[in-house]
Motif scaffolding. Sequence first.
Motif: not given
Length: 416
Positions: A46-47, A62-66, A76-78, A109-114
Amino acid sequence: MINIPKGTKDVLPADSYKWQYVEGVARETAKLFGVKELRTPTFEHTELFSRGVGDTTDIVTKEMYTFKDKGDRSITLKPEGTAGAVRAFIENGLIGGAMPAKMYYITPAFRYERPQAGRLREFHQFGVEIFGAKGAQTDAEAILIADSLLKKLGINVKLYINSIGCPTCRAKYNQALKEFFAPHVEELCYDCKTRYEKNPLRLLDCKEENCKKINASAPKMLDYLCEECATHFETLKTHLQNAGVAYEIDSRIVRGLDYYTRTVFEFVSTSIGAQGTVCAGGRYDGLIEQLGGNPTPAVGFAAGIERLLIVMEQSGVEIPNDDKATVYIAGMDAECRDKAFALASQLRLSGVKAEIDHMERSVKAQFKYADKIGAKYVAVIGGNELADGKANVKNMTTGESESVAFADFVAYFANK
């Protein structure tokens, strides 16, 4: 029934050729510019992202899958490709190799967003990174790679460029921004109030309507560039003009990642509305040092493959499909199907796409199936054909038929 997670999407066999086409064009374009492929892990410590992407960005906050792995390490998923590419560049000692080091990646790639059109929680990027060269000519080459790709894909876009300077001149600009926004702090959204203290430049990147109205008259970074950064930007414009690449200057482009310096750019299409950026990038001269390497300049970009496909579809771009079978070999009974299997095996070993019946259908049903899968030819083997060592071959486009000896199958279909 277990459904697919929200924000993800299946790519079905009927559509996979579209992805293969875009990825193939991307690889071919990269090869023309001497850019070679890099593959990095799907997850990192994650760092890497909190230090590299920036702890004030929406991605990190807000958006990382950690998650914690079984060794209690934060993983963390990139969320993007650049930080992993830089980590690989440093860790594998590429910094001591031939420069510039030019590499590309095609990665999930992965981001937790709407989720919305062209924006998913699992998405895919084609990215290019060029390490080791500090001149504006390298920025222009990165832009040219992206421009070449988009043109080959038949996508009409506008290129917008800006400079966000270096840490020296940006410090003065950040102070000017704080002075400008000071009377409006209480009017800003919650996120921008935090940005005001930690990273004023990111106030210009806010999508909230009220914040956009406030920053419409904010000072422009281009008016605060130091002499070296101003020269770099002018040189970039000259190279783009000489290469015949049209552009517009947009002083609002700051990008959503903290690592950018000097050149930033976006290729924008209006085909997908508010989310019109299909490719974006810029220079990040401090990131390699920030992540533990020797000071090394760098520039790069990334394009979202899902967005590229949406724009291509909405622009009416025909994507060639070469997945269809050249010939479907239909057998009337078990013995004929055995011969069809043997012939199909020979054809496939010779590079000809061939299909056969696995469902014990009637010949009529096999013709319907062959038509459904788009086979160019149907070769029918019945008892008489089996005895004669020939098949009746029908061209599914013209309707014409002719007799072809089994011994001639490979030669007959080789160029069809």
